[in-house]
Design a protein around this motif. Structure first.
Motif, PDB file in Angstrom:
ATOM      1  N   UNK A  25       0.834  -1.209   0.000  1.00 44.06           N
ATOM      2  CA  UNK A  25       0.000   0.000   0.000  1.00 44.06           C
ATOM      3  C   UNK A  25       0.869   1.260   0.000  1.00 44.06           C
ATOM      4  N   UNK A  26       1.981   1.246   0.764  1.00 40.65           N
ATOM      5  CA  UNK A  26       2.878   2.403   0.813  1.00 40.65           C
ATOM      6  C   UNK A  26       3.502   2.681  -0.554  1.00 40.65           C
ATOM      7  N   UNK A  27       3.879   1.605  -1.242  1.00 38.94           N
ATOM      8  CA  UNK A  27       4.491   1.775  -2.559  1.00 38.94           C
ATOM      9  C   UNK A  27       3.512   2.399  -3.541  1.00 38.94           C
ATOM     10  N   UNK A  28       2.274   1.933  -3.490  1.00 40.20           N
ATOM     11  CA  UNK A  28       1.253   2.520  -4.356  1.00 40.20           C
ATOM     12  C   UNK A  28       1.006   3.974  -3.978  1.00 40.20           C
ATOM     13  N   UNK A  29       0.964   4.249  -2.667  1.00 39.28           N
ATOM     14  CA  UNK A  29       0.737   5.627  -2.222  1.00 39.28           C
ATOM     15  C   UNK A  29       1.843   6.553  -2.691  1.00 39.28           C
ATOM     16  N   UNK A 231       1.610   8.882   2.881  1.00 41.26           N
ATOM     17  CA  UNK A 231       1.638   7.838   1.842  1.00 41.26           C
ATOM     18  C   UNK A 231       0.608   6.753   2.142  1.00 41.26           C
ATOM     19  N   UNK A 232       0.442   6.430   3.408  1.00 46.47           N
ATOM     20  CA  UNK A 232      -0.532   5.410   3.785  1.00 46.47           C
ATOM     21  C   UNK A 232      -1.958   5.937   3.612  1.00 46.47           C
ATOM     22  N   UNK A 233      -2.186   7.191   4.056  1.00 45.22           N
ATOM     23  CA  UNK A 233      -3.549   7.734   4.062  1.00 45.22           C
ATOM     24  C   UNK A 233      -4.100   7.973   2.656  1.00 45.22           C
ATOM     25  N   UNK A 234      -3.222   8.362   1.717  1.00 42.56           N
ATOM     26  CA  UNK A 234      -3.740   8.685   0.383  1.00 42.56           C
ATOM     27  C   UNK A 234      -4.217   7.444  -0.365  1.00 42.56           C
ATOM     28  N   UNK A 235      -3.991   6.259   0.211  1.00 39.31           N
ATOM     29  CA  UNK A 235      -4.561   5.050  -0.399  1.00 39.31           C
ATOM     30  C   UNK A 235      -5.953   4.760   0.155  1.00 39.31           C
ATOM     31  N   UNK A 236      -6.379   5.575   1.114  1.00 42.80           N
ATOM     32  CA  UNK A 236      -7.744   5.447   1.634  1.00 42.80           C
ATOM     33  C   UNK A 236      -8.701   6.012   0.580  1.00 42.80           C
ATOM     34  N   UNK A 237      -9.673   5.234   0.108  1.00 39.16           N
ATOM     35  CA  UNK A 237     -10.463   5.640  -1.072  1.00 39.16           C
ATOM     36  C   UNK A 237     -11.088   7.023  -0.964  1.00 39.16           C
ATOM     37  N   UNK A 238     -11.705   7.316   0.188  1.00 42.48           N
ATOM     38  CA  UNK A 238     -12.383   8.605   0.314  1.00 42.48           C
ATOM     39  C   UNK A 238     -11.404   9.775   0.243  1.00 42.48           C
ATOM     40  N   UNK A 239     -10.245   9.623   0.876  1.00 40.79           N
ATOM     41  CA  UNK A 239      -9.269  10.714   0.857  1.00 40.79           C
ATOM     42  C   UNK A 239      -8.633  10.840  -0.523  1.00 40.79           C
TER      43      UNK A 239
END
Length: 518
Positions: A25-29, A231-239
């Motif tokens: 998830x971090x890498x994607x973020x 980086x972690x939070x921006x993978x949260x769909x709503x954010x």
């Protein structure tokens, strides 16, 4: 007649930003943030400028961070655009956290805004080049990259559990003491732990398995710095939707590399980029702006096709921007791991996939087959080292590195056309690649010869005789003796070690043993 001006823009740090990661998830973020920032730079161009590269500016995913503009794009505008875009991400992320946890942590409990503002001002450095030709602009950019105007954010308090470098983000950060190395008191430590527990509970768990430390959005032992948390939070769909960052695909889950019950699976990580792309760009720049734009379009289309062609049950391409790419091969769960032989067979087809962009460019790749308990940041470093080894030995190569829990590793570097040598193995029973041959025959005989000093062990030995090793190779790889003798210089590339051929043969044996057996 008005002289045509070209502008080249890039920013940093990119690799360091990606490498400070623990989860897929971090890498994607990180990749999504880099693409988002590059897109903001492109969209902010003055009206009298046109974008030469990257092509397909409407596609955010995989946007490379090197931008070429026809026209005068002022450096101040580039820097202002990048920093304001990054600051907006930080502000929205911080506000999102504060609103989400307001029932437990009221507004007056937060003292961290100044720290977030510092990360907004000092995290990125913009590089900018100007010239009356594409080549002149790119050369000016490279020259300016030698001068740094970047200021690091000081380490304060306790460091994050991920990178171990930057301070942990929590509401009390910045409230008491700003001296580096400041140890927090017991009461403050309790508040810090409470913050991460509440944040974790406030989020559902997109991963599978509530008790799995790698499947949760935020593991119970994680304490992240500001950029790591973002980086972690921006993978949260709503954010992600609110920020305008490309969302993760539906049903995304992190890899279950290791679990609390000791189960785990080996995974394969690959990192690569095109060889001498800079020289290639200089050559095609002579043909004009459209030639550069066509090349950029071809590479972006290749990256899109490459990402989509990866079988979901076998792995993912994390990013493919320009000529750079990073991805991972894995099984669906520790109970259903990916067979190493399947990973090796996929790797054997990678060079053919690369050639589909249609340009006369070779590729150098580092492939790491890694045990479950090796930290992800170490995995990425191994990937980068393996890729650099492929470049150093002559490019157009792949380095396969197998990394164990102990941190020890074995590796083999070969040209792409030599990778198929492994399929030529024939065990004592006459079984070949498609018949699941027994690689123990080869490995035990090789180790026996080394123990009897028939094969030189150290490069420092006075007399290095490769002949026994080559004759031995011919026994288990029928027909390859003459091939090694005829092409030894091309096979070994820039490796001037006196026992280079022996090392090459030993690498092939070890990699074949680990990846070709099952």
């Amino acid at each position: 007649m008005t002289e045509t001006i070209y502008t080249a823009i890039s920013f940093a740090p990119v690799q360091g930003f990606i490498e400070k990661s623990r989860k897929l998830r971090d890498l994607y973020g990180a990749s999504g943030l880099l693409s988002y920032l590059a897109k903001q730079l492109v969209e902010a161009k003055p009206e009298n400028c046109s974008v030469i590269s990257p092509a397909s500016v409407n596609l955010q995913q995989g946007m490379p961070n090197r931008i070429l503009i026809r026209g005068d794009y002022p450096r101040n505008l580039a820097q202002q655009t990048l920093l304001q875009s990054w600051q907006k991400i930080l502000d929205d992320s911080r506000n999102w956290v504060e609103r989400r946890l307001q029932s437990t942590f009221p507004p007056d409990s937060y003292h961290w805004q100044e720290v977030w503002d510092k990360w907004g001002r000092y995290h990125w450095e913009v590089f900018w080049g100007h010239g009356n030709s594409i080549q002149a602009a790119m050369d000016d950019l490279e020259t300016r990259k030698l001068r740094r105007d970047w200021v690091a954010v000081n380490w304060v308090g306790e460091s994050s559990s991920l990178s171990g470098v930057d301070a942990i983000a929590w509401p009390g950060l910045g409230a008491f003491n700003s001296d580096p190395g400041w140890p927090i008191a017991t009461a403050e430590k309790q508040q810090l732990d409470s913050f991460y527990q509440v944040l974790d509970k406030s989020l559902s768990h997109p991963g599978t398995g509530e008790d799995d430390t790698t499947g949760r959005f935020l593991a119970s032992n994680e304490r992240l710095s500001v950029p790591e948390l973002v980086k972690r939070l921006v993978t949260w769909p709503q954010l992600a939707k609110k920020l305008g960052i490309t969302e993760l695909e539906s049903g995304f889950t992190d890899i279950h590399r290791n679990t609390r019950d000791g189960k785990g699976q080996w995974t394969g990580w690959f990192m690569g980029d095109g060889d001498k792309v800079g020289d290639h760009l200089k050559e095609i720049a002579k043909s004009g702006d459209q030639a550069i734009a066509d090349f950029s379009q071809a590479m972006r289309q290749w990256g899109k096709t490459f990402s989509q062609s990866m079988p979901k049950q076998k792995g993912r391409v994390i990013y493919a921007g320009g000529d750079d790419f990073l991805g991972v091969l894995y099984g669906q769960s520790p109970d259903h791991p990916l067979a190493p032989k399947a990973a090796l067979e996929w790797l054997m087809g990678l060079n053919a996939q690369w050639q589909q962009h249609g340009y006369d460019l070779t590729v150098s790749v580092g492939f790491v087959w890694v045990s479950p308990h090796v930290p992800q940041r170490d995995v990425l470093q191994h990937c980068r080292q393996a890729q650099k080894r492929s470049k150093r030995l002559g490019r157009d190569r792949v380095t396969i590195r197998i990394v164990f829990n102990s941190g020890q590793s074995v590796q083999w570097t070969c040209r792409w056309q030599d990778l198929g040598v492994l399929t030529g193995y024939c065990d004592r029973n006459g079984k070949r690649w498609d018949e699941t041959p027994n690689w123990v025959h080869l490995l035990t005989d090789w180790q026996h010869l080394k123990a009897r000093h028939a094969i030189p062990v150290k490069a420092s030995e006075e007399h290095i005789d490769q002949q026994i090793a080559i004759e031995f190779f011919e026994i288990y790889f029928p027909g390859y003796k003459q091939y090694l003798l005829n092409h030894s210089q091309d096979i070994l590339g820039n490796d001037d070690n006196p026992r280079a051929m022996i090392d090459w043969i030993e690498g092939a044996i070890q990699v074949g043993w680990y990846l070709g057996s099952a």
